[in-house]
Design an enzyme around this catalytic site. Sequence first.
Site, PDB file in Angstrom:
ATOM      1  N   CYS A 156      24.408 -20.964  43.321  1.00 22.30           N
ATOM      2  CA  CYS A 156      24.479 -20.564  41.911  1.00 22.30           C
ATOM      3  C   CYS A 156      24.120 -19.092  41.723  1.00 22.30           C
ATOM      4  CB  CYS A 156      23.603 -21.465  41.044  1.00 22.30           C
ATOM      5  SG  CYS A 156      23.728 -21.077  39.295  1.00 22.30           S
ATOM      6  N   CYS A 204      39.347 -21.925  37.785  1.00 23.78           N
ATOM      7  CA  CYS A 204      39.706 -23.343  37.540  1.00 23.78           C
ATOM      8  C   CYS A 204      39.066 -23.903  36.259  1.00 23.78           C
ATOM      9  CB  CYS A 204      39.307 -24.222  38.723  1.00 23.78           C
ATOM     10  SG  CYS A 204      39.714 -25.964  38.450  1.00 23.78           S
ATOM     11  N   CYS A 215      40.600 -27.768  41.046  1.00 27.67           N
ATOM     12  CA  CYS A 215      41.374 -29.009  40.953  1.00 27.67           C
ATOM     13  C   CYS A 215      42.744 -28.876  41.599  1.00 27.67           C
ATOM     14  CB  CYS A 215      41.516 -29.405  39.493  1.00 27.67           C
ATOM     15  SG  CYS A 215      42.620 -28.327  38.531  1.00 27.67           S
ATOM     16  N   ARG A 236      12.799 -16.946  42.714  1.00 28.49           N
ATOM     17  CA  ARG A 236      13.189 -18.350  42.798  1.00 28.49           C
ATOM     18  C   ARG A 236      12.039 -19.191  43.343  1.00 28.49           C
ATOM     19  NH1 ARG A 236      16.830 -17.886  39.754  1.00 28.49           N
ATOM     20  NH2 ARG A 236      18.948 -18.608  40.008  1.00 28.49           N
ATOM     21  N   ARG A 242      36.344 -30.193  39.784  1.00 29.70           N
ATOM     22  CA  ARG A 242      36.071 -31.586  40.158  1.00 29.70           C
ATOM     23  C   ARG A 242      34.582 -31.901  40.238  1.00 29.70           C
ATOM     24  NH1 ARG A 242      41.204 -33.583  39.558  1.00 29.70           N
ATOM     25  NH2 ARG A 242      40.441 -32.632  37.645  1.00 29.70           N
ATOM     26  N   CYS A 283      45.312 -27.375  37.399  1.00 29.33           N
ATOM     27  CA  CYS A 283      45.222 -26.806  36.043  1.00 29.33           C
ATOM     28  C   CYS A 283      46.039 -25.511  35.972  1.00 29.33           C
ATOM     29  CB  CYS A 283      43.758 -26.531  35.677  1.00 29.33           C
ATOM     30  SG  CYS A 283      43.055 -25.105  36.521  1.00 29.33           S
ATOM     31  N   CYS A 340      44.675 -22.774  38.356  1.00 30.55           N
ATOM     32  CA  CYS A 340      44.960 -23.065  39.772  1.00 30.55           C
ATOM     33  C   CYS A 340      46.436 -22.883  40.085  1.00 30.55           C
ATOM     34  CB  CYS A 340      44.525 -24.494  40.112  1.00 30.55           C
ATOM     35  SG  CYS A 340      42.731 -24.705  40.243  1.00 30.55           S
ATOM     36  N   CYS A 392      16.723 -22.922  38.691  1.00 40.65           N
ATOM     37  CA  CYS A 392      17.517 -21.885  38.014  1.00 40.65           C
ATOM     38  C   CYS A 392      17.236 -21.940  36.512  1.00 40.65           C
ATOM     39  CB  CYS A 392      18.995 -22.149  38.308  1.00 40.65           C
ATOM     40  SG  CYS A 392      20.174 -21.091  37.461  1.00 40.65           S
ATOM     41  N   HIS A 393      17.451 -20.814  35.808  1.00 41.27           N
ATOM     42  CA  HIS A 393      17.277 -20.797  34.351  1.00 41.27           C
ATOM     43  C   HIS A 393      18.131 -21.858  33.656  1.00 41.27           C
ATOM     44  CE1 HIS A 393      15.110 -16.890  34.269  1.00 41.27           C
ATOM     45  NE2 HIS A 393      14.645 -17.418  33.166  1.00 41.27           N
ATOM     46  N   THR A 394      19.296 -22.127  34.230  1.00 45.87           N
ATOM     47  CA  THR A 394      20.184 -23.102  33.606  1.00 45.87           C
ATOM     48  C   THR A 394      19.549 -24.493  33.549  1.00 45.87           C
ATOM     49  OG1 THR A 394      22.033 -21.789  34.382  1.00 45.87           O
ATOM     50  CG2 THR A 394      22.557 -23.983  33.631  1.00 45.87           C
ATOM     51  N   HIS A 423      20.722 -27.685  40.750  1.00 38.21           N
ATOM     52  CA  HIS A 423      22.116 -27.414  41.123  1.00 38.21           C
ATOM     53  C   HIS A 423      22.273 -26.281  42.130  1.00 38.21           C
ATOM     54  CE1 HIS A 423      21.173 -24.761  37.746  1.00 38.21           C
ATOM     55  NE2 HIS A 423      21.971 -23.903  38.363  1.00 38.21           N
ATOM     56  N   GLU A 424      21.169 -25.826  42.761  1.00 36.51           N
ATOM     57  CA  GLU A 424      21.301 -24.744  43.773  1.00 36.51           C
ATOM     58  C   GLU A 424      20.855 -25.314  45.110  1.00 36.51           C
ATOM     59  OE1 GLU A 424      20.445 -20.536  41.473  1.00 36.51           O
ATOM     60  OE2 GLU A 424      18.973 -21.285  42.877  1.00 36.51           O
TER      61      GLU A 424
HETATM   62 ZN   LIG Z   1      22.099 -21.858  38.217  1.00 38.74          ZN
HETATM   63 ZN   LIG Z   2      42.039 -26.031  38.430  1.00 32.06          ZN
END
Ligand SMILES: [Zn+2]
Ligand SMILES: [Zn+2]
Length: 363
Positions: free
Chosen positions: A164, A109, A95, A358, A113, A98, A101, A42-44, A65-66
């Site tokens: 993602c 959120c 969570c 991708r 977590r 918060c 939530c 991913c670009h991130t 992260h994907e």
């Molecule tokens: Zn991403």
């Molecule tokens: Zn939360």
Amino acid sequence: MPHEVRAVIAMKKDAPAEVQTILVPDPGPGEVLVSVQACGVCHTDLHYREGSAGGADGFPYLLGHEAAGIVESTGPGVTGIRPGDYVVLAWRAPCGACRACRRGRPWYCFDSRNATQPMTLLDSTPLTPALGIGAFAEKTLVAAGQAVKVDPAARPEAAGLIGCGVMAGYGAAVHTGGVANGDTVAVIGCGGVGNAAIAGASLAGARRVIAVDIDDAKLDTATQFGATHSVNSRGTDPVEAVRRLTDGHGADLVIEAVGRAETFLQGFAMRDLAGVLVQVGVPGPEARIELPLLEVFSRGGALKSSWYGDCLPSRDFPVLIDLYLSGKLDLGAFVTETISLDEVEIAFERMQRGKVLRSVVVL
Ligand SMILES: [Zn+2]
Ligand SMILES: [Zn+2]
């Protein structure tokens, strides 16, 4: 005993990503160890390696992260997920405590977590996992709420992408933008996120879905995802073109999936009165916009940002997987190529040249 696994690490700002052996602990309370099967680039991830996501203090980063994978083991207190379960990893695990939530809006959120134990280099240097996941690794450690069980019939290289980019785009249209049956929708930027927005708008009943990009090949692909019209904004004024394609009115909903001031302003201007502009493209820190405030008021509607498509992974991932398995959402079409862990740096170069939807690491 910690697990020694191969992983893609960004050691310092702008240095090429490199494969290293890292240590992944056994899961502690509330954590699960996942054997990663596939993870999209991913670009991130590139932004982490360039130091523009996460910041200079976060190095070394564990990228990726994907991802989709199999739960290998679970820590004390984990319920609802077991070893052997097939999961897609999410970077939002509400969570429950918060202020968002507690007000019943867990898709915002503010205290999502993550695993509490660090994964480390062999010399015990703690790693910062990209978006709290870190899945360019043979195994990764996440909070139980980040591992969302889905139908194991879905191919991992396709399924991981909903973790993602696909979720962000689909959700920008369907959740943040609230596409209604009969809406006209324009999507600016037809990469992975933009095409997922096009697919989402189409599935939600939009009557016209106008793809806007500067690359004819990307516009062709956008048609496969459900675009009914396309506009190459290199040679045409996209605001005029979208107006023409919507009976002179402008679109009910515009999704900005580029993250530039110029495209944001185009999106602002190509809406119908009371239309909605959703920004899902992530801008750089230097981007600025200037708008006559009277125009903002008199055009009405809404300008909204979409974080991760306002998704609730435990609710939405199984839905997207079912749409994929029933042939309505072609996740496979997002996968331009499959690569090994050693090829992530090459995939970053291809991504910068805009040549892929991708690249997906398959383990
Ligand atoms: Zn991403
Ligand atoms: Zn939360």
